[in-house]
Design a protein around this motif. Structure first.
Motif, short mmCIF file in Angstrom:
data_model
loop_
_atom_site.label_atom_id
_atom_site.label_comp_id
_atom_site.label_asym_id
_atom_site.label_seq_id
_atom_site.Cartn_x
_atom_site.Cartn_y
_atom_site.Cartn_z
N ARG A 31 0.81 -1.21 0.00
CA ARG A 31 0.00 0.00 0.00
C ARG A 31 0.85 1.28 0.00
NH1 ARG A 31 -3.59 -2.50 -1.73
NH2 ARG A 31 -5.59 -3.03 -0.76
N THR A 32 1.94 1.28 0.82
CA THR A 32 2.60 2.56 1.07
C THR A 32 4.10 2.39 1.29
OG1 THR A 32 0.59 3.25 2.24
CG2 THR A 32 2.51 4.68 2.45
N LEU A 33 4.86 3.35 0.77
CA LEU A 33 6.27 3.51 1.12
C LEU A 33 6.46 4.89 1.73
CD1 LEU A 33 9.37 2.94 1.01
CD2 LEU A 33 9.33 3.94 -1.29
N ILE A 34 7.18 4.96 2.83
CA ILE A 34 7.51 6.23 3.48
C ILE A 34 9.02 6.23 3.70
CG2 ILE A 34 7.13 7.73 5.48
CD1 ILE A 34 4.55 6.01 6.00
N ALA A 35 9.72 7.23 3.17
CA ALA A 35 11.18 7.25 3.32
C ALA A 35 11.68 8.69 3.32
CB ALA A 35 11.85 6.47 2.20
N ASP A 36 12.70 8.93 4.15
CA ASP A 36 13.35 10.25 4.12
C ASP A 36 14.85 10.07 3.90
OD1 ASP A 36 13.99 9.47 6.94
OD2 ASP A 36 14.73 11.52 7.07
N SER A 82 9.71 2.88 5.78
CA SER A 82 8.70 1.88 6.12
C SER A 82 7.97 1.45 4.86
CB SER A 82 7.67 2.43 7.12
OG SER A 82 8.30 2.81 8.32
N VAL A 83 7.71 0.17 4.76
CA VAL A 83 6.93 -0.39 3.65
C VAL A 83 5.70 -1.02 4.27
CG1 VAL A 83 6.93 -1.94 1.67
CG2 VAL A 83 9.08 -0.87 2.40
N LEU A 84 4.53 -0.53 3.90
CA LEU A 84 3.29 -0.97 4.54
C LEU A 84 2.48 -1.84 3.60
CD1 LEU A 84 2.18 2.46 6.09
CD2 LEU A 84 3.90 0.83 6.94
N GLY A 85 2.04 -2.98 4.11
CA GLY A 85 1.16 -3.85 3.36
C GLY A 85 -0.09 -4.16 4.17
N THR A 86 -1.02 -4.85 3.55
CA THR A 86 -2.28 -5.15 4.22
C THR A 86 -2.11 -6.18 5.34
OG1 THR A 86 -2.73 -6.80 2.51
CG2 THR A 86 -3.71 -4.61 2.23
N ASP A 87 -1.06 -7.02 5.26
CA ASP A 87 -0.88 -8.08 6.25
C ASP A 87 0.31 -7.87 7.19
OD1 ASP A 87 -3.04 -9.33 5.08
OD2 ASP A 87 -1.80 -10.68 3.84
N ALA A 88 1.22 -6.98 6.83
CA ALA A 88 2.39 -6.73 7.66
C ALA A 88 3.12 -5.51 7.12
CB ALA A 88 3.32 -7.95 7.69
N PRO A 134 0.31 -6.93 12.13
CA PRO A 134 -0.59 -5.91 12.66
C PRO A 134 -0.73 -5.92 14.18
CG PRO A 134 -1.53 -6.88 10.69
CD PRO A 134 -0.30 -7.68 11.02
N ASP A 135 -0.52 -7.08 14.81
CA ASP A 135 -0.64 -7.15 16.27
C ASP A 135 0.66 -6.73 16.97
OD1 ASP A 135 1.05 -9.29 15.87
OD2 ASP A 135 -0.31 -10.82 16.66
N GLY A 136 1.66 -6.34 16.20
CA GLY A 136 2.92 -5.89 16.78
C GLY A 136 3.98 -6.97 16.92
N SER A 137 3.64 -8.21 16.65
CA SER A 137 4.63 -9.28 16.75
C SER A 137 5.62 -9.19 15.59
CB SER A 137 3.94 -10.65 16.74
OG SER A 137 3.20 -10.82 15.55
#
Length: 327
Positions: free
Chosen positions: A147-152, A238-244, A263-266
């Motif tokens: 879904r998303t990439l965030i990088a600086d 950060s690379v964001l997906g629907t499952d992790a 998603p539960d932080g594990s």
């Protein structure tokens, strides 16, 4: 792989020193160095125990003992330096950004194809072990749908108007020096953006001080980047997906650690880089492998993709009104 290629180093600045150090630490053959100054060439050769020092770029690329040339001149000289090497029959690895615009990049790609030579952009981050593993994790579907990439890429660099980072005539500014990293990362994960939005602030010299981008793609995907030369930020990604998600630690574009987090932080996986030197030699290994395979277009970062990325940088500059002298 066939016998190791013999490397020639064109220019003797700081990045050339870092690259050459990694080559020597990891068993590559550095045959020659070339500078416009005899003193600089001799000093560089002495530091790295390089057999031959040339006092001009022309004599370096003409050296029959050199198979591949690494170009590390200032940005606006990349195209001319790479052309010189190609016309001398050498394979070429060009420091990023590949050129200052897509037109120059395409001309180099065409010349290399015409001469039957390999030319690649030295985007060394793509070849690092943690990035190789990240691509494997994504291909395996661990993250679900991306879904998303965030990088600086943010640094506190000198404000001196004469410094290269602030000099438009040297291609200075946050975009080409720093922004190329997260923008290339976005291309690596998502490909060509469908939409490009950009905001920038500028220094008194006209060079961009900070630049933020939002890239839009199909499949509800976004990539956001921030690059700045006057403020030091986290330099994480950060690379964001629907499952992790993947959390890449500071400094994300160098050998580092990352975690795959549910998603539960594990934590599903943790990766730690084990690299000798800075890690710039992995791209050199790719060059040697590609030449041995007869692959003159590239794979991890194909030359056509480098040209297209330069086109994205051109579009960004068009939006913010940034032009370099001579364009």
């Amino acid at each position: 792989m066939t016998d190791r290629l013999r490397w020639g180093i064109l220019a003797t600045g700081g990045i050339a020193r870092l690259f050459t150090n990694d080559l020597t630490l990891n068993g590559f053959t550095v045959q020659a160095v070339g500078s416009r100054s005899r003193e600089a060439a001799d000093a560089f050769a002495a530091k790295f125990d390089i057999p031959t020092a040339h006092d001009s770029y022309e004599s370096l690329v003409a050296d029959p003992e050199v198979d591949v040339v690494y170009v590390s001149t200032p940005h606006p000289m990349h195209a001319a330096s790479a052309r010189l090497a190609l016309e001398a029959g050498k394979h070429v690895l060009v420091e990023k950004p590949f050129t200052v615009n897509a037109r120059e990049a395409q001309e180099l790609a065409d010349l290399a194809a015409e001469r039957g030579l390999l030319i690649l952009e030295a985007m060394w981050t793509r070849y690092l072990p943690h990035m190789v593993r990240i691509r494997e994790i994504i291909a395996d579907g661990t993250l679900g749908e991306l879904r998303t990439l965030i990088a600086d890429h943010t640094q506190r660099l000198p404000d001196d108007p004469e410094h290269r980072i602030n000099a438009l005539e040297l291609g200075g500014g946050a975009l080409l020096d720093l922004g190329i990293y997260p923008i290339s990362f976005a291309w690596d994960l998502f490909g060509a953006p469908l939409t490009v939005q950009t905001t920038a602030t500028f220094k008194a010299t006209g060079a961009d001080a900070q630049i933020a981008t939002i890239f839009g793609y199909d499949g509800d995907r976004l990539a956001t980047t921030l690059s700045a030369s006057h403020t030091l930020g986290p330099n994480t990604a950060s690379v964001l997906g629907t499952d992790a998600r993947i959390e890449i630690d500071r400094v994300w574009y160098t050998p580092t650690t990352f975690r795959v987090v549910a998603p539960d932080g594990s934590v599903l996986e943790e990766f730690r880089s084990d690299v000798t030197g800075r890690g710039m030699h992995f791209q050199a290994a790719a060059v040697e492998r590609l030449v041995a395979e007869g692959n003159l277009t590239g794979d991890v970062l194909p030359i056509d993709e480098t040209v297209a990325i330069m086109g994205t940088l051109d579009a960004i500059r068009e939006e913010i009104g940034l032009r370099y002298p001579g364009e």
